[in-house]
Design an enzyme around this catalytic site. Structure first.
Site, PDB file in Angstrom:
ATOM      1  N   ASP A 111       3.357   0.911 -10.006  1.00 26.08           N
ATOM      2  CA  ASP A 111       2.096   0.207 -10.229  1.00 26.08           C
ATOM      3  C   ASP A 111       2.313  -1.260 -10.571  1.00 26.08           C
ATOM      4  OD1 ASP A 111      -0.593  -0.156 -10.400  1.00 26.08           O
ATOM      5  OD2 ASP A 111      -0.755   0.556 -12.452  1.00 26.08           O
TER       6      ASP A 111
ATOM      7  N   ASP B  73       3.824  -2.794  -6.720  1.00 25.49           N
ATOM      8  CA  ASP B  73       2.944  -3.005  -5.557  1.00 25.49           C
ATOM      9  C   ASP B  73       2.245  -4.369  -5.611  1.00 25.49           C
ATOM     10  OD1 ASP B  73       1.256  -2.284  -7.634  1.00 25.49           O
ATOM     11  OD2 ASP B  73       0.314  -0.598  -6.604  1.00 25.49           O
ATOM     12  N   GLY B  74       1.694  -4.688  -6.787  1.00 27.80           N
ATOM     13  CA  GLY B  74       1.009  -5.984  -6.925  1.00 27.80           C
ATOM     14  C   GLY B  74       1.995  -7.139  -6.804  1.00 27.80           C
TER      15      GLY B  74
ATOM     16  N   ASP C  87      -4.763   4.608  -9.740  1.00 31.20           N
ATOM     17  CA  ASP C  87      -4.404   4.665 -11.170  1.00 31.20           C
ATOM     18  C   ASP C  87      -5.142   5.818 -11.842  1.00 31.20           C
ATOM     19  OD1 ASP C  87      -2.838   2.434 -10.998  1.00 31.20           O
ATOM     20  OD2 ASP C  87      -4.182   1.100 -12.095  1.00 31.20           O
TER      21      ASP C  87
ATOM     22  N   ASP D  83       0.832  -1.219   0.000  1.00 30.22           N
ATOM     23  CA  ASP D  83       0.000   0.000   0.000  1.00 30.22           C
ATOM     24  C   ASP D  83       0.862   1.263   0.000  1.00 30.22           C
ATOM     25  OD1 ASP D  83      -2.144  -1.671   0.083  1.00 30.22           O
ATOM     26  OD2 ASP D  83      -2.899  -1.009   2.042  1.00 30.22           O
ATOM     27  N   ALA D  84       1.974   1.204   0.735  1.00 31.50           N
ATOM     28  CA  ALA D  84       2.865   2.380   0.770  1.00 31.50           C
ATOM     29  C   ALA D  84       3.434   2.638  -0.623  1.00 31.50           C
ATOM     30  CB  ALA D  84       3.989   2.150   1.786  1.00 31.50           C
ATOM     31  N   VAL D  85       3.795   1.562  -1.322  1.00 28.51           N
ATOM     32  CA  VAL D  85       4.339   1.711  -2.682  1.00 28.51           C
ATOM     33  C   VAL D  85       3.272   2.300  -3.611  1.00 28.51           C
ATOM     34  CG1 VAL D  85       5.223   0.422  -4.676  1.00 28.51           C
ATOM     35  CG2 VAL D  85       6.058  -0.107  -2.385  1.00 28.51           C
ATOM     36  N   THR D  86       2.028   1.828  -3.463  1.00 30.31           N
ATOM     37  CA  THR D  86       0.929   2.360  -4.275  1.00 30.31           C
ATOM     38  C   THR D  86       0.779   3.865  -4.034  1.00 30.31           C
ATOM     39  OG1 THR D  86      -0.196   0.236  -3.952  1.00 30.31           O
ATOM     40  CG2 THR D  86      -1.509   2.014  -4.878  1.00 30.31           C
TER      41      THR D  86
ATOM     42  N   SER E  81      -5.116  -8.369  -1.718  1.00 24.95           N
ATOM     43  CA  SER E  81      -6.360  -8.134  -0.979  1.00 24.95           C
ATOM     44  C   SER E  81      -7.335  -7.322  -1.818  1.00 24.95           C
ATOM     45  CB  SER E  81      -6.055  -7.350   0.300  1.00 24.95           C
ATOM     46  OG  SER E  81      -5.565  -6.061  -0.046  1.00 24.95           O
TER      47      SER E  81
HETATM   48  C1  LIG Z   1      13.904   7.691 -27.565  1.00 21.56           C
HETATM   49  C2  LIG Z   1      13.172   7.405 -26.327  1.00 21.56           C
HETATM   50  C3  LIG Z   1      12.649   6.074 -26.364  1.00 21.56           C
HETATM   51  C4  LIG Z   1      12.032   5.781 -25.076  1.00 21.56           C
HETATM   52  C5  LIG Z   1      11.691   4.390 -25.119  1.00 21.56           C
HETATM   53  C6  LIG Z   1      11.038   4.017 -23.863  1.00 21.56           C
HETATM   54  C7  LIG Z   1      10.539   2.706 -24.125  1.00 21.56           C
HETATM   55  C8  LIG Z   1       9.684   2.270 -23.036  1.00 21.56           C
HETATM   56  C9  LIG Z   1       8.915   1.263 -23.680  1.00 21.56           C
HETATM   57  C10 LIG Z   1       8.133   0.551 -23.112  1.00 21.56           C
HETATM   58  C11 LIG Z   1       7.820   0.596 -21.686  1.00 21.56           C
HETATM   59  C12 LIG Z   1       6.736  -0.331 -21.620  1.00 21.56           C
HETATM   60  C13 LIG Z   1       6.160  -0.376 -20.239  1.00 21.56           C
HETATM   61  C14 LIG Z   1       4.958  -1.176 -20.373  1.00 21.56           C
HETATM   62  C15 LIG Z   1       4.597  -1.819 -19.107  1.00 21.56           C
HETATM   63  C16 LIG Z   1       3.278  -2.414 -19.367  1.00 21.56           C
HETATM   64  C17 LIG Z   1       2.958  -3.437 -18.407  1.00 21.56           C
HETATM   65  C18 LIG Z   1       1.516  -3.374 -18.170  1.00 21.56           C
HETATM   66  O1  LIG Z   1       0.723  -3.748 -18.976  1.00 21.56           O
HETATM   67  O2  LIG Z   1       1.150  -2.856 -17.020  1.00 21.56           O
HETATM   68  C19 LIG Z   1      -0.212  -2.587 -16.804  1.00 21.56           C
HETATM   69  C20 LIG Z   1      -0.314  -2.005 -15.457  1.00 21.56           C
HETATM   70  C21 LIG Z   1      -1.751  -1.621 -15.163  1.00 21.56           C
HETATM   71  O3  LIG Z   1      -2.253  -2.700 -14.559  1.00 21.56           O
HETATM   72  P1  LIG Z   1      -3.253  -2.621 -13.303  1.00 21.56           P
HETATM   73  O4  LIG Z   1      -3.894  -3.971 -13.247  1.00 21.56           O
HETATM   74  O5  LIG Z   1      -2.606  -2.125 -12.094  1.00 21.56           O
HETATM   75  O6  LIG Z   1      -4.284  -1.522 -13.699  1.00 21.56           O
HETATM   76  C22 LIG Z   1      -5.549  -1.747 -14.254  1.00 21.56           C
HETATM   77  C23 LIG Z   1      -5.685  -0.827 -15.422  1.00 21.56           C
HETATM   78  O7  LIG Z   1      -5.344   0.462 -15.003  1.00 21.56           O
HETATM   79  C24 LIG Z   1      -7.098  -0.833 -15.998  1.00 21.56           C
HETATM   80  O8  LIG Z   1      -7.200   0.296 -16.817  1.00 21.56           O
HETATM   81  P2  LIG Z   1      -8.019   0.265 -18.170  1.00 21.56           P
HETATM   82  O9  LIG Z   1      -7.218  -0.455 -19.160  1.00 21.56           O
HETATM   83  O10 LIG Z   1      -9.327  -0.382 -17.867  1.00 21.56           O
HETATM   84  O11 LIG Z   1      -8.172   1.684 -18.471  1.00 21.56           O
HETATM   85  C25 LIG Z   1      -8.201  -0.716 -14.962  1.00 21.56           C
HETATM   86  O12 LIG Z   1      -9.389  -1.137 -15.547  1.00 21.56           O
HETATM   87  C26 LIG Z   1      -7.980  -1.532 -13.746  1.00 21.56           C
HETATM   88  O13 LIG Z   1      -8.864  -1.054 -12.770  1.00 21.56           O
HETATM   89  C27 LIG Z   1      -6.569  -1.414 -13.211  1.00 21.56           C
HETATM   90  O14 LIG Z   1      -6.449  -2.277 -12.144  1.00 21.56           O
HETATM   91  O15 LIG Z   1       0.612  -1.024 -15.204  1.00 21.56           O
HETATM   92  C28 LIG Z   1       0.551   0.179 -15.776  1.00 21.56           C
HETATM   93  O16 LIG Z   1      -0.383   0.600 -16.388  1.00 21.56           O
HETATM   94  C29 LIG Z   1       1.748   0.961 -15.566  1.00 21.56           C
HETATM   95  C30 LIG Z   1       2.436   0.938 -16.842  1.00 21.56           C
HETATM   96  C31 LIG Z   1       3.528   1.818 -16.755  1.00 21.56           C
HETATM   97  C32 LIG Z   1       3.873   2.201 -18.120  1.00 21.56           C
HETATM   98  C33 LIG Z   1       4.908   3.237 -18.026  1.00 21.56           C
HETATM   99  C34 LIG Z   1       5.244   3.645 -19.324  1.00 21.56           C
HETATM  100  C35 LIG Z   1       6.434   4.489 -19.348  1.00 21.56           C
HETATM  101  C36 LIG Z   1       6.957   4.318 -20.671  1.00 21.56           C
HETATM  102  C37 LIG Z   1       7.742   5.055 -21.255  1.00 21.56           C
HETATM  103  C38 LIG Z   1       8.272   6.283 -20.718  1.00 21.56           C
HETATM  104  C39 LIG Z   1       9.305   6.613 -21.678  1.00 21.56           C
HETATM  105  C40 LIG Z   1      10.076   7.731 -21.223  1.00 21.56           C
HETATM  106  C41 LIG Z   1      10.789   8.185 -22.413  1.00 21.56           C
HETATM  107  C42 LIG Z   1      11.641   9.304 -22.104  1.00 21.56           C
HETATM  108  C43 LIG Z   1      12.304   9.628 -23.379  1.00 21.56           C
HETATM  109  C44 LIG Z   1      13.319  10.628 -23.213  1.00 21.56           C
HETATM  110  C45 LIG Z   1      14.113  10.741 -24.420  1.00 21.56           C
HETATM  111  N1  LIG Z   2      -1.370  -2.102  -2.566  1.00 23.15           N
HETATM  112  C1  LIG Z   2      -1.720  -3.175  -3.325  1.00 23.15           C
HETATM  113  C2  LIG Z   2      -1.617  -3.147  -4.708  1.00 23.15           C
HETATM  114  C3  LIG Z   2      -1.988  -4.242  -5.441  1.00 23.15           C
HETATM  115  N2  LIG Z   2      -2.447  -5.355  -4.812  1.00 23.15           N
HETATM  116  C4  LIG Z   2      -2.847  -6.546  -5.578  1.00 23.15           C
HETATM  117  O1  LIG Z   2      -2.181  -6.587  -6.842  1.00 23.15           O
HETATM  118  C5  LIG Z   2      -3.133  -6.501  -7.913  1.00 23.15           C
HETATM  119  C6  LIG Z   2      -2.638  -5.559  -8.986  1.00 23.15           C
HETATM  120  O2  LIG Z   2      -1.453  -6.053  -9.479  1.00 23.15           O
HETATM  121  P1  LIG Z   2      -0.467  -5.119 -10.349  1.00 23.15           P
HETATM  122  O3  LIG Z   2       0.630  -6.020 -10.751  1.00 23.15           O
HETATM  123  O4  LIG Z   2      -1.281  -4.637 -11.483  1.00 23.15           O
HETATM  124  O5  LIG Z   2      -0.049  -4.034  -9.462  1.00 23.15           O
HETATM  125  C7  LIG Z   2      -4.412  -6.004  -7.277  1.00 23.15           C
HETATM  126  O6  LIG Z   2      -5.545  -6.469  -7.967  1.00 23.15           O
HETATM  127  C8  LIG Z   2      -4.336  -6.595  -5.878  1.00 23.15           C
HETATM  128  O7  LIG Z   2      -4.751  -7.917  -5.904  1.00 23.15           O
HETATM  129  C9  LIG Z   2      -2.549  -5.366  -3.430  1.00 23.15           C
HETATM  130  O8  LIG Z   2      -2.991  -6.387  -2.833  1.00 23.15           O
HETATM  131  N3  LIG Z   2      -2.175  -4.268  -2.701  1.00 23.15           N
HETATM  132 MG   LIG Z   3      -0.350  -2.033  -9.254  1.00 21.96          MG
HETATM  133 MG   LIG Z   4      -2.665  -0.203 -11.199  1.00 19.83          MG
END
Ligand SMILES: CCCCCCCC/C=C\CCCCCCCC(=O)OC[C@H](COP(=O)(O)O[C@@H]1[C@H](O)[C@H](OP(=O)(O)O)[C@@H](O)[C@H](O)[C@H]1O)OC(=O)CCCCCCC/C=C\CCCCCCCC
Ligand SMILES: Nc1ccn([C@@H]2O[C@H](COP(=O)(O)O)[C@@H](O)[C@H]2O)c(=O)n1
Ligand SMILES: [Mg+2]
Ligand SMILES: [Mg+2]
Length: 250
Positions: A97, A100-101, A122, A60-63, A111
């Site tokens: 993000d 934390d999971g 998010d 939770d702290a990381v979140t 949980s």
């Molecule tokens: C020349 C410059 C080039 C720079 C290149 C940079 C390349 C970087 C390339 C790729 C990075 C890829 C990172 C991708 C990681 C993806 C992993 C992933 O899928 O994570 C998903 C996850 C979300 O999951 P959750 O389950 O926690 O969240 C759910 C989600 O939010 C649902 O949303 P919905 O889809 O429905 O809208 C919700 O429904 C649900 O409730 C919720 O639980 O994690 C993330 O989303 C976090 C992803 C982080 C991605 C960070 C991207 C940063 C990427 C690049 C920055 C590049 C900086 C470049 C600087 C350039 C300077 C020159």
């Molecule tokens: N503080 C938190 C954050 C996340 N979780 C669990 O992780 C799942 C999400 O996973 P990500 O890899 O997308 O972060 C979430 O559905 C929870 O089950 C948690 O327990 N506590």
């Molecule tokens: Mg997460």
């Molecule tokens: Mg998330």
């Protein structure tokens, strides 16, 4: 296509909702990044997550810290047009993000509260990112159209997430991720913002990338809203039909 009817039925039979905690959500088809990049980042981030656990840090702290850092990066740098440093800051924090999971799973402490906190925060981080971009275009960036596009990205991104959350609250799986999930919205916007930010350091011809990315995210989110709504419409009709059928035989 999966078998949403079956999923709905089995969820309904157990009286449960598909959620990240029950693992049923795993049956929902994921978009590209969530499917492929997540596995890679899980491997890379697992040792770091284990290190934080050893330090006694809680998921939770990381979140909370990850969200606070992302919001600060977006609202401090983006409204001033400092896209490079804004993107670097957000990128450093937004990976929390995935951490934390990972920590919760390593601890065996995933949980419902954690899932709720993670998803809710998010939305806060996403709102700050697109809000910060909108503030730039409303101010010194001086472009009402792009301000509107950034606001559209913010609102449509929230609606994309809401469709799934509302469907799941009704026991429907929303068995489609759609064209542009959160990871896609963030990667497209942040890569574009980071590279466009290099303009400040004298790199030419990069500033157009951010407006282009905003249009892409706006269009992609709109398509995704329709994809999810049509899927849930089908699932809802199927669930109603099954319910009516079971009432008829009772
Ligand atoms: C020349 C410059 C080039 C720079 C290149 C940079 C390349 C970087 C390339 C790729 C990075 C890829 C990172 C991708 C990681 C993806 C992993 C992933 O899928 O994570 C998903 C996850 C979300 O999951 P959750 O389950 O926690 O969240 C759910 C989600 O939010 C649902 O949303 P919905 O889809 O429905 O809208 C919700 O429904 C649900 O409730 C919720 O639980 O994690 C993330 O989303 C976090 C992803 C982080 C991605 C960070 C991207 C940063 C990427 C690049 C920055 C590049 C900086 C470049 C600087 C350039 C300077 C020159
Ligand atoms: N503080 C938190 C954050 C996340 N979780 C669990 O992780 C799942 C999400 O996973 P990500 O890899 O997308 O972060 C979430 O559905 C929870 O089950 C948690 O327990 N506590
Ligand atoms: Mg997460
Ligand atoms: Mg998330």
């Amino acid at each position: 296509m999966g078998q949403p009817g079956g999923l709905i039925h089995s969820a309904a039979c157990r009286g449960s909702r598909p959620s990240a905690d029950t693992g049923e959500i795993g049956a929902v088809r994921k978009a590209m990044l969530n499917k492929y990049a997540r596995a890679f980042f899980t491997r890379v981030l697992t040792p770091f997550a284990a290190f934080l656990i050893r330090l006694g840090v809680s998921p939770d702290a990381v979140t909370l810290i990850g969200t606070a850092g992302s919001v600060a990066g977006a609202l401090v740098f983006f409204p001033r047009g400092e896209f490079f440093w804004g993107t670097i800051t957000i990128t450093l924090f937004i990976f929390s993000d995935l951490v934390d999971g990972n920590m919760a799973r390593q601890l065996g402490r995933t949980s419902k509260w954690g899932a709720f906190l993670d998803s809710t925060l998010d939305r806060v981080a996403d709102a700050a990112i697109f809000g910060g971009l909108a503030m730039w275009y409303a101010g010194k960036g001086d472009n009402n159209l792009l301000c509107a596009v950034a606001v559209f990205c913010l609102a449509s991104g929230l609606v994309v997430s809401y469709t799934k959350a509302r469907a799941e609250s009704q026991g429907l799986p929303c068995d489609v991720s759609g064209l542009v999930e959160r990871a896609e919205r963030l990667v497209i916007s942040l890569v574009a913002a980071g590279v466009a930010g290099l303009h400040t350091f004298g790199v030419p011809y990069v500033e157009w990338l951010l407006p282009f990315a905003l249009w892409v995210v706006a269009a992609g989110s709109l398509v995704t809203v329709f994809q999810r709504m049509l899927t849930v419409r089908r699932e809802a009709f199927e669930a109603d039909r099954l319910e009516a059928g079971s009432r008829g035989t009772a």
